[in-house]
Design an enzyme around this catalytic site. Sequence first.
Site, short mmCIF file in Angstrom:
data_model
loop_
_atom_site.label_atom_id
_atom_site.label_comp_id
_atom_site.label_asym_id
_atom_site.label_seq_id
_atom_site.Cartn_x
_atom_site.Cartn_y
_atom_site.Cartn_z
N ASP A 121 25.88 12.69 19.49
CA ASP A 121 24.84 13.07 18.54
C ASP A 121 25.23 14.38 17.89
O ASP A 121 26.37 14.85 18.05
CB ASP A 121 23.47 13.15 19.21
N ASP A 310 18.48 25.36 24.54
CA ASP A 310 17.50 24.92 23.53
C ASP A 310 16.82 26.10 22.82
O ASP A 310 16.02 25.87 21.91
CB ASP A 310 16.45 24.00 24.18
N1 EPU Z 1 27.21 15.79 30.79
C1 EPU Z 1 28.34 15.06 31.09
N2 EPU Z 1 28.23 13.96 31.88
C2 EPU Z 1 27.03 13.52 32.36
C3 EPU Z 1 25.87 14.26 32.05
C4 EPU Z 1 26.00 15.39 31.26
O1 EPU Z 1 29.43 15.40 30.67
O2 EPU Z 1 27.00 12.51 33.09
C5 EPU Z 1 27.33 17.00 29.95
C6 EPU Z 1 26.74 16.79 28.58
O3 EPU Z 1 27.67 16.19 27.69
C7 EPU Z 1 26.35 18.19 28.18
C8 EPU Z 1 25.99 18.87 29.51
O4 EPU Z 1 26.58 18.05 30.52
O5 EPU Z 1 27.44 18.87 27.63
C9 EPU Z 1 24.50 19.04 29.74
O6 EPU Z 1 23.88 17.82 29.81
P1 EPU Z 1 22.50 17.54 30.58
O7 EPU Z 1 22.66 16.22 31.26
O8 EPU Z 1 22.12 18.71 31.43
O9 EPU Z 1 21.48 17.43 29.39
P2 EPU Z 1 20.63 16.20 28.95
O10 EPU Z 1 19.88 15.63 30.10
O11 EPU Z 1 21.44 15.29 28.11
C10 EPU Z 1 18.50 17.68 28.52
C11 EPU Z 1 17.57 17.89 27.35
C12 EPU Z 1 18.27 18.73 26.29
C13 EPU Z 1 18.68 20.05 26.91
C14 EPU Z 1 19.57 19.79 28.14
C15 EPU Z 1 19.97 21.06 28.87
C16 EPU Z 1 16.22 15.91 27.39
C17 EPU Z 1 15.79 14.66 26.71
N3 EPU Z 1 17.17 16.62 26.80
O12 EPU Z 1 19.59 16.94 27.99
O13 EPU Z 1 17.32 18.97 25.26
O14 EPU Z 1 19.37 20.81 25.97
O15 EPU Z 1 18.88 18.94 29.07
O16 EPU Z 1 18.85 21.76 29.26
O17 EPU Z 1 15.67 16.26 28.42
C18 EPU Z 1 16.53 19.41 23.10
O18 EPU Z 1 15.40 19.32 23.55
O19 EPU Z 1 16.77 19.87 21.95
C19 EPU Z 1 17.66 18.99 23.93
C20 EPU Z 1 18.85 18.70 23.47
#
Ligand code: EPU
Length: 426
Positions: A121, A310
Amino acid sequence: MPSVEVLRVTGGRRLSGEVRLSGAKNSVLKLMAATLLAPGTSVISNVPEILDVEIMGELLRRLGCEVAHNPEKATVTITVPERPDHRADYDLVRRMRASICVLGPLVSRVGAADVALPGGDNIGSRGLDMHVDGLRRMGADVTSEHGYLLAHSPGRLVGAETWLDFPSVGATETILMAAVLAEGTTVIDNAAREPEIVDICEMLQAMGARIDGVGTSTLTIEGVEALQPVSHATVPDRIVAGTWAVAAAITQGDITVRDARADHLSIALEKLGTAGAQVDILDDGFRVRMDRRPAAVDIVTLPYPGFPTDLQPQFIALNSVAEGAALVTENLFEARFRFVQELARLGAEVRTDGHHALVRGRSALSGAPVEATDIRAGAGLVLAGLVAEGTTTVYGVGHIDRGYAGFVPALRSIGADVVREEVSEA
Ligand code: EPU
């Protein structure tokens, strides 16, 4: 001629007054998915009025649930059948990446989940390897075919020890929701500790799940055979709260944020203190006042309790009009600096190099048309527009609407000159 919505922000007003928060986008979507874990009727309250709640509602309907959203009461009532369907199609997943959060509950409850791959994205590539690895460790067979992630478990999932390379919010949630109905004990080491993770743990506990270590980096889950439906209130949105806090500081204003948890925002509020703001913690929120040009503040984004990614664009906006220079380091999303190019259109002086941005504060920005590339970039551009000379026209309003319920009326109620308009697309 097709038309698009824009926000026209005319800078120069000092914002002053009170705003009220609703529940966190990044929690409510997961809470809605977690209702899949128990047949019967669950009620989620303190639900924000945002498009993603509708998309998640539609996804749950297609899985066989009845979903009733009551905006007046800010509730969503979800009735989950004995055997939900297990397919989440690309048309919904591409509109909302968070759809992936049905993966864990579906595999553990119905033994199968076919979820379209969200792809990258505007903020980066965003892998799913840790989600997949966690489910495999619990005995699921996970493959990817024709753009879908196919997870299957012939019998009940089996508890396992997992260690995350990085405390991923999404992977912690997937493994947690799979583990609550698995056989035996699951340990998630290096788990995420965000308030939204605590929120979902508390909801799962109220459904009958056995989880130890909530709010720490080690979650221990003792699987149970069945869970019960629940009524649960969504945790307040700390990122919206932080955006208001920056709005007060950047406009040299005075904003009281009600129904907020200041303890979920400690580092960001401390940074605003360093920038010269007066921050008062209240029983139900906080107040931020600023009576001079902000001083530049360095930022390093990290998983909670570190500084939230964020809020990074909003703080770059603040630094762009601050006194002095600031170094901002982004450790979570590789492409989150994309919005800097838009901010530069307002005259901001920002140089990026990999995951660092050097922001040199300017005494004034000047209004221009800009494009929001994601939710938080949109918030950052609106904040910059509030202090830019003249009018800033923000395109890509749909992004802002995804994270900020009732943003324009709330901004106007505290003195901002912001209007939403339809303009024809050239
Ligand atoms: N990552 C991996 N592999 C995985 C999982 C994550 O490489 O299996 C990497 C991602 O590519 C990224 C990093 O780890 O670079 C962080 O990812 P994380 O899984 O912690 O984030 P997320 O669950 O995808 C949520 C929020 C985001 C917020 C992040 C960090 C939701 C829907 N989204 O994303 O929110 O920035 O946690 O706090 O809960 C926003 O609200 O604008 C937003 C992007």
